[in-house]
Structure formats: C-alpha cells, structure tokens
Scaffold this motif. Structure first.
Motif, PDB file in Angstrom:
ATOM      1  N   UNK A  34      11.019  42.960  69.023  1.00 31.28           N
ATOM      2  CA  UNK A  34      11.778  44.015  68.753  1.00 31.28           C
ATOM      3  C   UNK A  34      12.990  43.466  70.424  1.00 31.28           C
ATOM      4  N   UNK A  35      14.609  43.750  69.881  1.00 39.15           N
ATOM      5  CA  UNK A  35      15.169  42.975  70.762  1.00 39.15           C
ATOM      6  C   UNK A  35      16.135  41.178  71.173  1.00 39.15           C
ATOM      7  N   UNK A  36      14.778  41.350  70.186  1.00 35.51           N
ATOM      8  CA  UNK A  36      14.822  39.266  69.996  1.00 35.51           C
ATOM      9  C   UNK A  36      16.636  39.067  68.797  1.00 35.51           C
ATOM     10  N   UNK A  37      17.195  37.703  69.187  1.00 39.62           N
ATOM     11  CA  UNK A  37      18.194  37.540  68.626  1.00 39.62           C
ATOM     12  C   UNK A  37      17.755  37.111  67.770  1.00 39.62           C
ATOM     13  N   UNK A  38      18.292  36.613  66.539  1.00 38.91           N
ATOM     14  CA  UNK A  38      18.575  36.122  65.281  1.00 38.91           C
ATOM     15  C   UNK A  38      19.815  35.730  65.264  1.00 38.91           C
ATOM     16  N   UNK A  45      25.154  34.082  65.535  1.00 35.48           N
ATOM     17  CA  UNK A  45      24.882  34.851  66.278  1.00 35.48           C
ATOM     18  C   UNK A  45      24.591  36.151  65.017  1.00 35.48           C
ATOM     19  N   UNK A  46      23.860  36.236  64.488  1.00 40.47           N
ATOM     20  CA  UNK A  46      22.955  36.993  63.132  1.00 40.47           C
ATOM     21  C   UNK A  46      23.343  38.599  63.629  1.00 40.47           C
ATOM     22  N   UNK A  47      22.487  38.562  64.395  1.00 38.24           N
ATOM     23  CA  UNK A  47      22.083  39.669  64.911  1.00 38.24           C
ATOM     24  C   UNK A  47      20.703  39.983  65.980  1.00 38.24           C
ATOM     25  N   UNK A  48      20.222  41.182  65.843  1.00 40.89           N
ATOM     26  CA  UNK A  48      19.246  41.794  67.153  1.00 40.89           C
ATOM     27  C   UNK A  48      18.057  42.709  65.914  1.00 40.89           C
ATOM     28  N   UNK A  49      16.943  42.064  66.013  1.00 40.48           N
ATOM     29  CA  UNK A  49      15.638  42.793  65.750  1.00 40.48           C
ATOM     30  C   UNK A  49      15.473  44.384  66.754  1.00 40.48           C
ATOM     31  N   UNK A  50      15.715  45.313  65.726  1.00 39.81           N
ATOM     32  CA  UNK A  50      15.880  46.231  66.911  1.00 39.81           C
ATOM     33  C   UNK A  50      14.338  47.178  66.014  1.00 39.81           C
ATOM     34  N   UNK A  51      13.671  46.994  64.710  1.00 41.25           N
ATOM     35  CA  UNK A  51      12.194  47.672  64.627  1.00 41.25           C
ATOM     36  C   UNK A  51      11.546  46.491  63.726  1.00 41.25           C
ATOM     37  N   UNK A  52      10.579  47.047  63.588  1.00 44.08           N
ATOM     38  CA  UNK A  52       9.740  46.244  62.584  1.00 44.08           C
ATOM     39  C   UNK A  52       9.200  47.209  60.977  1.00 44.08           C
ATOM     40  N   UNK A  53       9.154  46.701  60.522  1.00 38.07           N
ATOM     41  CA  UNK A  53       8.565  47.521  58.728  1.00 38.07           C
ATOM     42  C   UNK A  53       7.478  47.207  58.499  1.00 38.07           C
ATOM     43  N   UNK A  54       6.416  48.054  58.747  1.00 37.11           N
ATOM     44  CA  UNK A  54       4.662  47.560  58.727  1.00 37.11           C
ATOM     45  C   UNK A  54       4.057  47.922  57.743  1.00 37.11           C
ATOM     46  N   UNK A  55       3.406  47.238  56.811  1.00 39.36           N
ATOM     47  CA  UNK A  55       3.020  47.483  55.325  1.00 39.36           C
ATOM     48  C   UNK A  55       1.853  48.389  55.413  1.00 39.36           C
ATOM     49  N   UNK A  56       1.533  49.527  55.859  1.00 42.77           N
ATOM     50  CA  UNK A  56       0.325  50.275  56.633  1.00 42.77           C
ATOM     51  C   UNK A  56      -1.211  49.717  55.557  1.00 42.77           C
TER      52      UNK A  56
END
Length: 135
Positions: A34-38, A45-56
């Motif tokens: 989270x926060x890593x640059x993409x 620069x395409x943006x930053x990772x804000x969160x992760x969506x995990x398959x429960x």
C-alpha cells in the motif's frame, strides 16, 4: 545455500545462481504494498496503490486499488487493477503495469467516496475483468 544469502536475495532482488537459486521476494506485507508507486514500461507514473482487494474464499489478492490522476491527493480516481497484471520491481520498490496511461485512464474506475459493493455489485468486477482480459 546459507540463510543469509536468501535474505540478501529478498532484500536486493538479485537471484543467486546454482541449485539453490532463490526467487527474489516471495512474500510482502500489505503495508509494504500500500502506497507503492505503479509505473509502466515507459517509466510513466500511473499512480499509487491505495488498497488491496482480497478474495475471502481463496485468500489471494485479486485486485489492487490504484489511485491515478490526482495531484496532492485531489481529483484522482480509483481503479481496481487485477493483481496478476502487476510485476514487482524490487530494486526500485515499485510495481510495473505493462499498459499505457490512456489504458488505465479508460479502465472502469470509481470515486473515492463511492466504492463498489464488494458483496453484491458483481457487475463492476465483471466489467473490470472483461476490460483487463479482452483489451
């Protein structure tokens, strides 16, 4: 191979040769992603990772939530990017997405204050999957 070499491999991303070669960086914490640059292959620069969506059900990361197009946190849009689209660049501490800025900009996105429903809004994720798989 000594344990210290595995640790060096994972820290540096350099894979030592031989029968005991290690695949660099096998696990990351959520807070380290989270926060890593993409960026893309053109180093845009395409943006930053804000969160992760995990398959429960599977326990796997399905999507990263990428914030793109913002300036100082204002005016950006969020995008669910399939996690398997990203390539870790360990030495530069970022992820590479092999897509153009325009491709990301045109992908299905959502507003920071209006996230898609993770329980019942399968239409959004179907649209995301179709966009990333078939374009």
């Amino acid at each position: 191979m000594a344990i210290g070499t595995y640790e060096a491999d994972n820290r540096t991303g350099i894979n030592h040769e031989g029968a005991d070669a290690n695949i660099p960086v096998q696990r990351l914490t959520a807070t380290s992603i989270i926060g890593d640059k993409v960026i893309n292959r053109a180093d845009e620069d395409l943006g930053n990772i804000q969160n992760l969506m995990i398959n429960i059900q599977t326990g796997k990361i399905e999507y990263v939530v990428l914030e793109s197009g913002s300036f100082l946190g204002i005016g950006g849009k969020l995008f669910a990017i399939p996690y398997n689209e990203l390539i870790l660049d360990g030495p530069r501490r970022c992820f590479v997405l092999d897509r153009t800025k325009e491709y990301v900009k045109n992908s299905p996105g959502f507003d920071k204050d209006h996230w898609p429903d993770t329980n019942s809004d399968t239409a959004y994720y179907a649209e995301v999957n179709q966009y990333w798989v078939y374009r």
